[in-house]
Design an enzyme around this catalytic site. Structure first.
Site, mmCIF file in Angstrom:
data_model
loop_
_atom_site.group_PDB
_atom_site.id
_atom_site.type_symbol
_atom_site.label_atom_id
_atom_site.label_comp_id
_atom_site.label_asym_id
_atom_site.label_seq_id
_atom_site.Cartn_x
_atom_site.Cartn_y
_atom_site.Cartn_z
ATOM 1 N N SER A 92 -7.426 -0.450 -3.795
ATOM 2 C CA SER A 92 -6.309 -0.696 -2.874
ATOM 3 C C SER A 92 -5.116 -1.389 -3.505
ATOM 4 O O SER A 92 -4.031 -1.387 -2.915
ATOM 5 C CB SER A 92 -6.793 -1.571 -1.718
ATOM 6 O OG SER A 92 -7.139 -0.783 -0.629
ATOM 7 N N LYS A 95 -1.956 0.448 -3.797
ATOM 8 C CA LYS A 95 -1.070 0.652 -2.633
ATOM 9 C C LYS A 95 0.240 -0.132 -2.787
ATOM 10 O O LYS A 95 1.301 0.338 -2.386
ATOM 11 C CB LYS A 95 -1.781 0.207 -1.351
ATOM 12 C CG LYS A 95 -2.983 1.063 -0.977
ATOM 13 C CD LYS A 95 -3.791 0.402 0.148
ATOM 14 C CE LYS A 95 -4.991 1.264 0.538
ATOM 15 N NZ LYS A 95 -5.947 0.538 1.394
ATOM 16 N N TYR A 218 -4.107 10.200 -3.319
ATOM 17 C CA TYR A 218 -4.450 8.812 -2.988
ATOM 18 C C TYR A 218 -5.763 8.391 -3.667
ATOM 19 O O TYR A 218 -5.881 7.288 -4.212
ATOM 20 C CB TYR A 218 -4.548 8.664 -1.459
ATOM 21 C CG TYR A 218 -5.194 7.374 -1.022
ATOM 22 C CD1 TYR A 218 -4.479 6.178 -1.006
ATOM 23 C CD2 TYR A 218 -6.543 7.332 -0.656
ATOM 24 C CE1 TYR A 218 -5.090 4.990 -0.631
ATOM 25 C CE2 TYR A 218 -7.159 6.153 -0.282
ATOM 26 C CZ TYR A 218 -6.426 4.988 -0.270
ATOM 27 O OH TYR A 218 -7.029 3.809 0.086
ATOM 28 N N TYR A 270 -6.134 -7.691 3.523
ATOM 29 C CA TYR A 270 -6.802 -7.104 4.680
ATOM 30 C C TYR A 270 -6.534 -7.966 5.920
ATOM 31 O O TYR A 270 -5.458 -8.560 6.030
ATOM 32 C CB TYR A 270 -8.312 -6.931 4.412
ATOM 33 C CG TYR A 270 -8.583 -6.131 3.147
ATOM 34 C CD1 TYR A 270 -8.295 -4.771 3.099
ATOM 35 C CD2 TYR A 270 -9.085 -6.727 2.003
ATOM 36 C CE1 TYR A 270 -8.538 -4.032 1.942
ATOM 37 C CE2 TYR A 270 -9.339 -5.990 0.851
ATOM 38 C CZ TYR A 270 -9.051 -4.644 0.831
ATOM 39 O OH TYR A 270 -9.290 -3.921 -0.295
ATOM 40 N N VAL A 288 -11.307 -3.207 -3.478
ATOM 41 C CA VAL A 288 -12.761 -3.309 -3.311
ATOM 42 C C VAL A 288 -13.567 -3.262 -4.603
ATOM 43 O O VAL A 288 -14.759 -3.540 -4.574
ATOM 44 C CB VAL A 288 -13.333 -2.232 -2.361
ATOM 45 C CG1 VAL A 288 -12.970 -2.505 -0.927
ATOM 46 C CG2 VAL A 288 -12.944 -0.849 -2.798
HETATM 47 N N1 GLU Z 1 -10.121 3.836 -2.290
HETATM 48 C C1 GLU Z 1 -10.601 2.893 -1.326
HETATM 49 C C2 GLU Z 1 -10.613 3.503 0.057
HETATM 50 O O1 GLU Z 1 -9.709 4.168 0.437
HETATM 51 C C3 GLU Z 1 -9.752 1.660 -1.408
HETATM 52 C C4 GLU Z 1 -10.309 0.579 -0.603
HETATM 53 C C5 GLU Z 1 -9.839 -0.793 -0.969
HETATM 54 O O2 GLU Z 1 -9.741 -1.161 -2.127
HETATM 55 O O3 GLU Z 1 -9.602 -1.544 0.001
HETATM 56 O O4 GLU Z 1 -11.553 3.352 0.777
#
Ligand code: GLU
Length: 348
Positions: A92, A95, A218, A270, A288
């Site tokens: 994530s 992002k 993504y 989060y 994660v």
């Molecule tokens: N690629 C993971 C997903 O989309 C990223 C999740 C994360 O790092 O929060 O579930």
């Protein structure tokens, strides 16, 4: 004393021997930063807590003992300790940097129209958050908003978009980042929920290209391999008005950095983002696989890596090390002290 508050941000709130330093506008000298980065690593190296993510099957193979800490200064100095050069998937954290690239391309207004900047208060992969707001993704750090953001990446095809993402994130890192094919395949085989979110966005007219192709780009962006050192340099680029402090290359504009950091402050950890800001006082993003990047505008950034996560998905050792460094290095954006020497007189 270690205080664990009700909802889960788990940091030392009263660290013996560590003063709450107040920002002076610059970092202490090289020796002091080096000493504190070592101290942060030493302090939490043996901390056992958290669980390694396994919802993407291959992530479960990570060594829970891995722990790397790195500070990159906006002046270019880098302080790395422990497993700061072990590679892991950025997940994530991508992002934040894809959002910056998309803002650079399309500008503040157009991106804001497409993706909001408010916290959902819900899990990162919540479908309900999309439904509650007529399909308008609330922010680019949850999966719905990240998918809508990736859909805006420039490129005439998914392959071109992927290349834009890979080269863009590599410019933030100051080195060529590579795809982890094992992570990519593992996530591709299990990411039905992200595909469902992308289809849902399509149904609301929020994604104009093929939603499954967007999910593929993504998933690739999440599978880029980085280190804690890379995260620190990537963050330091955002701290440095968009110029990579190691390569000297301008990656994005200063305004894009400001916008990206504002979004990270409210949404980067989060549904624990408010608590994080309250305890640590820095814009940050976690992933994660166990990475966290925290940015001190004008000064630099902290990159950490340790796979065991708390229930919200944030690295336990990473949070602690970042909290310690924020405090000891005087990075908390909200900490001030009374200005004693000269008070500003009216009319002066
Ligand atoms: N690629 C993971 C997903 O989309 C990223 C999740 C994360 O790092 O929060 O579930």
């Amino acid at each position: 004393m270690v205080a664990r508050n009700r909802t889960g941000v788990d940091v030392d709130t009263d660290v013996e021997g560590v003063e709450q330093e107040v920002s002076t506008g610059s970092l202490p000298g090289w020796d002091r930063v080096e000493e504190l980065v070592h101290a942060a690593h030493e302090r939490y190296r043996d901390h056992a807590g958290g669980t390694v993510a396994d919802y993407i099957p291959v992530l479960a193979e990570a060594d829970p003992a891995w722990f790397g800490v790195c500070v990159a200064e906006s002046g270019g100095a880098v302080h790395a300790v422990g497993d700061a050069d072990v590679e892991f998937s950025v997940q994530s954290i991508s992002k934040a940097f894809v959002y910056a690239l998309v803002c650079e391309e399309h500008g503040h207004e157009r991106v804001l129209e497409r993706v909001g900047v408010d916290n959902t208060g819900l899990a990162f992969n919540s479908v309900m958050a999309v439904e509650l707001h007529d399909g308008h993704p609330r922010n680019p750090m949850v999966n719905a908003g990240a998918l809508a953001t990736t859909a805006l990446v420039p490129g005439g095809s998914p392959a071109e978009q992927w290349e834009t993402v890979r080269t863009g994130l590599s410019r933030f890192a100051g080195r060529q980042l590579e795809l982890d094919g094992v992570v990519y395949r593992s996530e591709s085989a299990t990411n039905m929920r992200n595909k469902a979110i992308a289809r849902l966005l399509e149904s609301y007219g929020r994604i104009e290209t093929d939603p499954l192709e967007v999910v593929d780009v993504y998933t690739r962006q999440c599978s880029l391999r980085v280190t804690a050192r890379d995260l620190a340099v990537m963050g330091a680029t955002l701290a440095d008005g968009g110029v990579n402090p190691l390569t000297g290359e301008r990656v994005v504009s200063a305004q894009v950095c400001r916008d990206t950091l504002a979004v990270l402050a409210s949404t980067g950890l989060y549904e624990r983002s408010g608590e994080w800001l309250f305890e640590i006082g820095l814009p940050a993003k976690s992933g994660v696989a166990g990475g966290i990047v925290a940015v001190a505008p004008g000064k630099g950034a902290i990159g950490t890596f340790s796979p065991p996560l708390d229930p919200a998905g944030n690295s336990v050792r990473g949070q602690r090390a970042t909290a310690y460094l924020s405090r000891a290095l005087g990075l908390n954006l909200f900490a001030s002290s009374v200005h004693v020497p000269e008070r500003t007189e009216r009319g002066s």
